[in-house]
Design a protein around this motif. Structure first.
Motif, mmCIF file in Angstrom:
data_model
loop_
_atom_site.group_PDB
_atom_site.id
_atom_site.type_symbol
_atom_site.label_atom_id
_atom_site.label_comp_id
_atom_site.label_asym_id
_atom_site.label_seq_id
_atom_site.Cartn_x
_atom_site.Cartn_y
_atom_site.Cartn_z
ATOM 1 N N LEU A 265 -49.419 -9.684 -4.429
ATOM 2 C CA LEU A 265 -50.691 -10.403 -4.509
ATOM 3 C C LEU A 265 -50.547 -11.902 -4.265
ATOM 4 N N HIS A 266 -49.490 -12.509 -4.792
ATOM 5 C CA HIS A 266 -49.341 -13.965 -4.712
ATOM 6 C C HIS A 266 -48.284 -14.402 -3.687
ATOM 7 N N ASP A 267 -47.812 -13.489 -2.862
ATOM 8 C CA ASP A 267 -46.780 -13.820 -1.879
ATOM 9 C C ASP A 267 -47.420 -14.282 -0.573
ATOM 10 N N GLY A 268 -47.019 -15.488 -0.121
ATOM 11 C CA GLY A 268 -47.555 -16.019 1.123
ATOM 12 C C GLY A 268 -46.467 -16.677 1.945
ATOM 13 N N ALA A 269 -46.852 -17.688 2.721
ATOM 14 C CA ALA A 269 -45.889 -18.420 3.529
ATOM 15 C C ALA A 269 -44.839 -19.058 2.625
ATOM 16 N N VAL A 270 -43.576 -18.903 2.984
ATOM 17 C CA VAL A 270 -42.470 -19.392 2.155
ATOM 18 C C VAL A 270 -42.580 -20.903 1.966
ATOM 19 N N GLY A 271 -42.493 -21.323 0.708
ATOM 20 C CA GLY A 271 -42.518 -22.747 0.400
ATOM 21 C C GLY A 271 -43.886 -23.387 0.473
ATOM 22 N N ARG A 272 -44.944 -22.578 0.581
ATOM 23 C CA ARG A 272 -46.300 -23.134 0.726
ATOM 24 C C ARG A 272 -47.194 -22.820 -0.467
ATOM 25 N N ARG A 273 -46.588 -22.477 -1.602
ATOM 26 C CA ARG A 273 -47.318 -22.259 -2.855
ATOM 27 C C ARG A 273 -48.458 -21.246 -2.685
ATOM 28 N N GLY A 274 -48.149 -20.126 -2.059
ATOM 29 C CA GLY A 274 -49.114 -19.038 -1.963
ATOM 30 C C GLY A 274 -50.082 -19.129 -0.809
ATOM 31 N N HIS A 275 -49.894 -20.095 0.086
ATOM 32 C CA HIS A 275 -50.771 -20.186 1.255
ATOM 33 C C HIS A 275 -50.629 -18.912 2.088
ATOM 34 N N ALA A 276 -51.759 -18.367 2.527
ATOM 35 C CA ALA A 276 -51.824 -17.143 3.335
ATOM 36 C C ALA A 276 -51.475 -15.883 2.548
ATOM 37 N N SER A 277 -51.465 -15.977 1.217
ATOM 38 C CA SER A 277 -51.232 -14.798 0.386
ATOM 39 C C SER A 277 -52.525 -14.000 0.259
ATOM 40 N N THR A 278 -52.397 -12.802 -0.305
ATOM 41 C CA THR A 278 -53.585 -11.997 -0.587
ATOM 42 C C THR A 278 -54.501 -12.723 -1.567
ATOM 43 N N ALA A 279 -53.905 -13.347 -2.577
ATOM 44 C CA ALA A 279 -54.702 -14.100 -3.549
ATOM 45 C C ALA A 279 -55.479 -15.220 -2.870
ATOM 46 N N HIS A 280 -54.828 -15.912 -1.936
ATOM 47 C CA HIS A 280 -55.479 -16.993 -1.195
ATOM 48 C C HIS A 280 -56.701 -16.465 -0.440
ATOM 49 N N VAL A 281 -56.525 -15.345 0.262
ATOM 50 C CA VAL A 281 -57.628 -14.780 1.033
ATOM 51 C C VAL A 281 -58.731 -14.263 0.112
ATOM 52 N N ALA A 282 -58.352 -13.648 -1.018
ATOM 53 C CA ALA A 282 -59.360 -13.177 -1.969
ATOM 54 C C ALA A 282 -60.229 -14.332 -2.464
ATOM 55 N N ARG A 283 -59.595 -15.489 -2.690
ATOM 56 C CA ARG A 283 -60.374 -16.671 -3.098
ATOM 57 C C ARG A 283 -61.301 -17.125 -1.971
ATOM 58 N N LEU A 284 -60.796 -17.136 -0.746
ATOM 59 C CA LEU A 284 -61.586 -17.643 0.380
ATOM 60 C C LEU A 284 -62.804 -16.783 0.671
ATOM 61 N N VAL A 285 -62.686 -15.471 0.449
ATOM 62 C CA VAL A 285 -63.822 -14.583 0.713
ATOM 63 C C VAL A 285 -64.555 -14.196 -0.570
ATOM 64 N N GLU A 286 -64.110 -14.754 -1.708
ATOM 65 C CA GLU A 286 -64.764 -14.547 -3.008
ATOM 66 C C GLU A 286 -64.938 -13.058 -3.308
ATOM 67 N N ALA A 287 -63.855 -12.312 -3.187
ATOM 68 C CA ALA A 287 -63.896 -10.873 -3.415
ATOM 69 C C ALA A 287 -63.066 -10.500 -4.629
ATOM 70 N N PRO A 288 -63.504 -9.522 -5.411
ATOM 71 C CA PRO A 288 -62.698 -9.026 -6.518
ATOM 72 C C PRO A 288 -61.494 -8.256 -5.998
ATOM 73 N N VAL A 289 -60.443 -8.216 -6.798
ATOM 74 C CA VAL A 289 -59.194 -7.565 -6.418
ATOM 75 C C VAL A 289 -59.058 -6.232 -7.150
ATOM 76 N N LEU A 290 -58.683 -5.213 -6.391
ATOM 77 C CA LEU A 290 -58.342 -3.899 -6.929
ATOM 78 C C LEU A 290 -56.836 -3.750 -6.773
ATOM 79 N N LEU A 291 -56.123 -3.751 -7.899
ATOM 80 C CA LEU A 291 -54.663 -3.789 -7.896
ATOM 81 C C LEU A 291 -54.077 -2.375 -7.924
ATOM 82 N N VAL A 292 -53.224 -2.069 -6.954
ATOM 83 C CA VAL A 292 -52.523 -0.793 -6.919
ATOM 84 C C VAL A 292 -51.179 -0.976 -7.611
ATOM 85 N N LEU A 293 -50.926 -0.160 -8.645
ATOM 86 C CA LEU A 293 -49.702 -0.284 -9.430
ATOM 87 C C LEU A 293 -48.814 0.931 -9.236
#
Length: 467
Positions: free
Chosen positions: A116-144
């Motif tokens: 969920l929080h993995d993005g471009a290396v060294g960019r503090r989560g940039h381009a991560s799933t969490a980043h995109v979820a924030r940008l599109v204001e969508a709730p997250v459904l987590l698969v465990l």
């Protein structure tokens, strides 16, 4: 499942491009790769479509293969949402564009990338799933993946949500559950931390698609089997996931206020008189292409025609430029070599040619000793090393696509190397090294780019084709 949810999920007619749109949407994420995101996302797309809903499929990150399965499940193009490649300001507009074309969607499903929080290396989560979820204001459904976990699964879910409070965790789907008792234990633990469980998939119920060294085998390479896999995934999700609860969660997303991305506006309209034919490579060997590439070329004034180097002995009539994207030429080297007529035509083709990764290998003299087009003076071979990651590149040489000195962001994803690694006029430079080839009107390299982030490339290619 009750039929009422089909009607309730429909947001009604799509407002104008700039008006707010109450599009239900959800992001399917996981704590790490391998937890089952693609299984759940693809099955969810197919199951919702079975209900008669129009579903818009999206994928976080640069991956080409998962969107192929999404497209098969949803019956419309799978599209990528990658802030690194296109800029974060285009993510919500691209989501809206994809959900609007060719028809308005009732719901959008976005599959995440890695954890969920993995993005471009060294960019503090940039381009991560969490980043995109924030940008599109969508709730997250987590698969465990609950293998060898009990109450700790609740702690993991809680930690994933608390790590970035701006990300809204709407629920979890338990995957690889071992037994009814295991499921009860997991549900009780998650109830303690107020995280809803929207589904549970047992280990014995898993459905798998075959994989290769760069991920799943693309849909285009195994169409009948892919259809069967997607059907099985729909059955799986229908029997294990509370679709009504997923739809209710998706409806909690606020209205989209960003205007839809417009390819015509992005390129500034047609580049000139006439509609030069641009051949876009496809087929089983060249499956890596973003849907926006053809849309931008068309918006810039081109007539886009497909060519399959495995089957077509000639370029489409009137071809003035060629785009050859990525794929798996190493899996089809002998068949590509056998198509001597098309190889010869590409070797002598006078118009501009753009080649990424697989296209680069195809234009060389040989791949693992098998003859290719010979347009570029290089040989290529498979290795055991995966080259993977985002790249911050600078254009090194003028070409039909780019001007020297321009910054371009892209990504690499390959297990081959070329000899030499770059030409006298390299295409790019990053990390202090020259990369790729510009030879006459040919631009070829390992770098994959998304033209929505660099629409001038489409316009310039059409202008070069017309000239």
């Amino acid at each position: 499942m009750s039929p009422r949810s089909d009607e309730a999920a429909t947001p009604g007619p799509t407002p104008g491009p700039a008006a707010p749109w109450a599009l239900p949407r959800v992001v399917v994420a996981a704590p790490a790769s391998g937890h089952g995101k693609t299984t759940i996302a693809t099955g969810l797309l197919a199951a919702l479509r079975r209900r008669g809903l129009t579903v818009s499929p999206h994928k976080v990150g640069p991956d080409y293969i998962d969107p192929g399965y999404h497209a098969l499940a949803a019956g419309r193009p799978g599209r990528n949402l990658d802030p690194w490649l296109v800029g974060e300001e285009r993510i919500a507009p691209l989501l809206r564009h994809g959900a609007s074309a060719p028809t308005p969607a009732d719901i959008a499903v976005v599959e995440g990338v890695m954890g969920l929080h993995d993005g471009a290396v060294g960019r503090r989560g940039h381009a991560s799933t969490a980043h995109v979820a924030r940008l599109v204001e969508a709730p997250v459904l987590l698969v465990l993946d609950t293998t060898a976990q009990g109450r700790s699964a609740a702690a993991l879910a809680l930690g994933m949500a608390a790590f970035d409070p701006r990300v809204r965790l709407g629920g979890v789907i338990l995957n690889r559950v071992g037994s009814p008792r295991h499921e009860t234990l997991l549900r009780d633990a998650l109830a303690e931390v107020d995280v809803p469980v929207l589904g549970a998939v047992t280990r014995t119920a898993e459905v798998a698609a075959p994989s290769r060294h760069l991920g799943l085998v693309p849909v285009a390479e195994r169409a009948p089997e892919s259809v069967a896999v997607v059907r099985a995934l729909a059955d799986l999700v229908e029997s294990t996931v509370d679709l009504d609860a997923v739809l209710d969660l998706a409806r909690t997303a606020p209205s989209l206020t960003a205007p839809a991305w417009d390819p015509v506006a992005a390129v500034g309209g047609p580049a000139g008189a006439g509609r030069p034919v641009v051949a876009l490579a496809g087929g089983a060997a060249f499956t890596f292409s973003y849907a926006e590439t053809a849309e931008l070329l068309t918006a810039a004034g081109a007539t886009v025609a497909s060519v399959d180097p495995l089957r077509d002995s000639a370029l489409p009539a009137g071809t003035r430029a060629v785009v050859i994207g990525g794929g798996f030429p190493e899996a089809y080297a002998d068949q590509l070599a056998a198509n001597t007529a098309l190889r010869a035509e590409l070797a002598d083709f006078a118009g501009p040619v753009v080649a990424e990764c697989a296209g680069l290998l195809y234009l060389g003299r040989a791949l693992d000793g098998v003859p290719m087009c010979g347009r570029l003076d290089l040989t290529a071979r498979m290795t055991g090393r995966l080259t993977l990651g985002y790249r911050d590149a600078v254009v090194a040489s003028d070409s039909p696509l780019h001007r020297a000195g321009e910054p371009v962001r892209g990504h690499e994803f390959h297990r081959t190397v070329t000899d030499p690694g770059h030409g006298d006029a390299p295409a790019w430079r990053w990390d202090g090294q020259n990369r790729g080839f510009v030879a006459g009107r040919v631009h070829a390299s390992y770098l994959h780019t998304h033209w929505a982030g660099h629409p001038e490339a489409a316009r310039r290619l059409v202008e070069a084709a017309a000239s």
